[in-house]
Design an enzyme around this catalytic site. Structure first.
Site, PDB file in Angstrom:
ATOM      1  N   CYS A 403      -4.705   7.538  -2.012  1.00  0.00           N
ATOM      2  CA  CYS A 403      -4.328   8.367  -0.870  1.00  0.00           C
ATOM      3  C   CYS A 403      -3.127   9.255  -1.204  1.00  0.00           C
ATOM      4  CB  CYS A 403      -4.124   7.503   0.370  1.00  0.00           C
ATOM      5  SG  CYS A 403      -4.538   8.414   1.875  1.00  0.00           S
ATOM      6  N   HIS A 529      -9.093   4.480   0.624  1.00  0.00           N
ATOM      7  CA  HIS A 529      -8.372   3.252   0.256  1.00  0.00           C
ATOM      8  C   HIS A 529      -9.356   2.191  -0.244  1.00  0.00           C
ATOM      9  CE1 HIS A 529      -4.384   4.028   2.249  1.00  0.00           C
ATOM     10  NE2 HIS A 529      -5.116   4.975   2.797  1.00  0.00           N
ATOM     11  N   GLU A 531      -8.771  -0.524  -1.704  1.00  0.00           N
ATOM     12  CA  GLU A 531      -8.233  -1.894  -1.588  1.00  0.00           C
ATOM     13  C   GLU A 531      -8.746  -2.643  -0.358  1.00  0.00           C
ATOM     14  OE1 GLU A 531      -6.573   0.891  -1.092  1.00  0.00           O
ATOM     15  OE2 GLU A 531      -4.943   0.719   0.361  1.00  0.00           O
TER      16      GLU A 531
HETATM   17  N1  GLN Z   1       0.476  10.981   4.162  1.00  0.00           N
HETATM   18  C1  GLN Z   1      -0.803  11.284   3.586  1.00  0.00           C
HETATM   19  C2  GLN Z   1      -1.783  11.853   4.611  1.00  0.00           C
HETATM   20  O1  GLN Z   1      -1.631  11.628   5.795  1.00  0.00           O
HETATM   21  C3  GLN Z   1      -1.378  10.096   2.861  1.00  0.00           C
HETATM   22  C4  GLN Z   1      -1.696   8.943   3.753  1.00  0.00           C
HETATM   23  C5  GLN Z   1      -1.908   7.655   3.000  1.00  0.00           C
HETATM   24  O2  GLN Z   1      -1.457   7.509   1.861  1.00  0.00           O
HETATM   25  N2  GLN Z   1      -2.528   6.698   3.623  1.00  0.00           N
HETATM   26  O3  GLN Z   1      -2.717  12.500   4.261  1.00  0.00           O
END
Ligand code: GLN
Length: 558
Positions: A403, A529, A531
């Site tokens: 992310c 994600h 994970e």
């Molecule tokens: N802050 C980033 C976004 O909103 C990444 C979010 C995250 O790492 N879950 O796109």
């Protein structure tokens, strides 16, 4: 199949001797004496044992705080926010439930006081209460009971385990305990209470003490709830004499006083509970058959691999919440699963992203075998993440960015390979010259913060021959998201020409979900994600491939 469906296999249910019951049974798990005794792990372990006997089980967490969900909480407050397929932002205990049971949870599996009140107040505004005064009892308790029974409604589950957050005696958990009391009264034969308590060891006296347990059971009794089973967290064996004492003072059967000793790993707990016959005691009390023996072959195989590694790697986890390791719970657990498949001990070096600079990056990461750059929000620690990625890209150290970690890899590449010195994400600099990461159009009009990100499962089409494709061994996957910003496709051609490829895209929107650098031992960034979907029975393919790549890279260097 990622989540085998234990529920539909009629033949296996007959084989296990499970008599179909027309009503779902409910197990409530409460906690006493102190917080952090591990209600989530006890609930997940009990559920695992019941599932391994062929029962269909789900676990629900009721959280007594007023936030609608933990999505707006700082990880320092409450650890990681776990995301389900249906896009619910939930308590990290749901991660344990999925990792143990290998069955996805949903919005219905996590309910907070905020959500209960929100729903009751909405009903009041609609006029559903026919001019009545709206009160904690019965309106709030009815809403709680409804949320508990929602999971049992369509007969999908034989057993619903409901974990009540907090500690008995807290003001805020009172309505939940009251709802439990009412359900015990209304469905006498279908509900039981497992109370997790602490039996502390006083070193000066050289003794385990049962008084705190007696007191916390008394507190439950004052609220009208008699526990059926006591799980006693203890650092030392709970001898027969003490068990008898607890049984007598707390009105529970002797075999229902369960020793819950500290374990080497959380994954040992189901086996420890099996030794104590927690599953048998619970099934007896629910009038369910105990004929079948739990089949834990796959679980035991995992434990054998976990405990007998043949190699070792050290991976740096670079993030800004590393002081509270629960902030990255699913990531560290995914490494445990991936380590076991590779028969490799994975050591995590927790690195604070704010501490990394171009001057010290080599000193901090020079000896590391692989690097994971963590998800996150906001500007704190972002330059350390970008510096880390420059170092691993140039020094060909295997890398996984998740992310924000993936977004930082894009920014780093733009700045240092494409020469766009001012490249950034519009999350940090809104009017930056090269917005290589920017906000989705639909997000721009949103003003509320809670529950408004791209959340939950989305499909992703993989490019053949990519590391991602090799890991998943299929070309269409589904992964969970939690973010607002995206790769800016206006720059994609320039990136691809220079060596950073989009190897996974959303088939409907064309949004970039995975980036890779081919001329590197293993460099993968995911907008989703991975994970959240790693479980004991299905270690996540990307984490497994990452560890495998680290091992072969290490051997090559040797
Ligand atoms: N802050 C980033 C976004 O909103 C990444 C979010 C995250 O790492 N879950 O796109």
């Amino acid at each position: 199949m990622l989540f085998p469906n234990y529920l539909d296999n009629f033949a296996s249910r007959i084989f296990y001797g499970i008599i179909m019951s027309n009503s779902t049974k409910y197990i409530f798990v409460t906690g006493g004496v102190a917080s952090s005794l591990g209600k989530g792990i006890i609930s997940a372990s009990l559920a695992k044992l019941l599932q391994a006997r062929g029962y269909s089980v789900t676990i629900q967490k009721l959280d007594p705080y007023i936030n609608i969900d933990p999505g707006t909480l700082n990880p320092y407050e409450h650890g990681e926010c776990f995301v389900t397929d249906d896009g619910a932002e939930t308590d990290l205990d749901l991660g344990h439930y999925e990792r143990f049971l290998n069955v996805p949870t949903s919005q219905a599996n996590n309910v907070t006081t905020g959500r209960i009140y929100q729903s009751v107040i909405e009903k009041e505004r609609r006029g559903d209460f026919l001019g009545k005064t709206v009160q904690v009892i019965p309106h709030i308790t009815d809403e709680i009971k409804e949320r508990i029974q929602l999971l049992g409604k369509d007969g999908k589950y034989d057993i619903v385990i409901t974990e009540i957050g907090g500690t008995v005696g807290d003001i805020e958990s009172l309505p939940y305990v009251e709802a439990v009391r009412q359900m015990l009264w209304e469905f006498e034969n279908d509900c039981i209470v497992v109370h997790l308590t602490l039996v502390p060891y006083l070193s000066a006296a050289g003794e385990l003490k049962t008084k705190p347990t007696q007191h916390s059971v008394k507190q439950l009794l004052e609220l009208g709830v008699q526990p059926d089973v006591l799980c006693c967290r203890t650092e030392h064996p709970l001898e027969l004499g003490l068990r008898k004492k607890i049984a007598k003072f707390c009105n529970v059967n002797l075999n229902a006083v369960i020793e819950a000793r500290d374990a080497e790993t959380i994954y040992d707990v189901p086996l420890l509970m099996q030794k104590e016959e927690l599953d048998k005691v619970v099934l007896d009390k629910l009038n369910f058959s105990t004929k079948s023996k739990p089949n834990l072959d796959q679980w035991n195989k995992f434990l054998e691999n976990l405990k007998n590694p043949t190699s070792e790697v050290t991976i740096a986890l670079v993030g800004k919440y590393v002081e509270l390791k629960d902030s990255y719970k699913s990531i560290s657990e995914a490494f445990i699963h991936a380590g076991a498949v590779n028969r490799t001990k994975v050591n995590i070096k927790w690195v604070h992203s704010e501490k990394i600079t171009s001057e010290n990056v080599e000193e901090i990461l020079g000896e590391i075998d692989g690097v994971l750059v963590a998800p996150g929000f906001g500007s704190r620690g972002i330059s350390g993440k970008i510096e880390t990625i420059r170092f691993v890209r140039e020094n060909k150290i295997p890398f996984l960015g998740i992310c924000l970690g993936m977004q930082c890899a894009v920014i780093e590449f733009a700045r240092n390979v494409l020469g766009m010195k001012d490249a950034h994400t519009t999350e940090i600099i809104e009017d930056c010259k090269y917005p290589v990461i920017n906000m989705m159009k639909e997000q721009k009009t949103i003003s509320k913060l809670g529950g408004t990100m791209r959340l939950g499962a989305y499909k992703c089409q993989l490019v053949p021959e990519s590391n991602a494709f090799k890991a998943y061994n299929t070309d269409l996957i589904s992964e969970r998201h939690r973010h607002r910003y995206e790769f800016n496709n206006e720059y994609l051609e320039q990136f691809e020409k220079t060596g950073m490829k989009a190897t996974g895209k959303n088939p409907e929107t064309g949004l970039v979900e995975i980036i890779e650098i081919a001329d590197h031992p293993w460099f993968v960034g995911t907008q989703f994600h991975p994970e959240y979907k790693s479980t004991v029975d299905n270690p996540h393919p990307l984490f497994s491939s990452f560890v495998k790549a680290i091992l072969s890279n290490k051997n090559k260097i040797k």
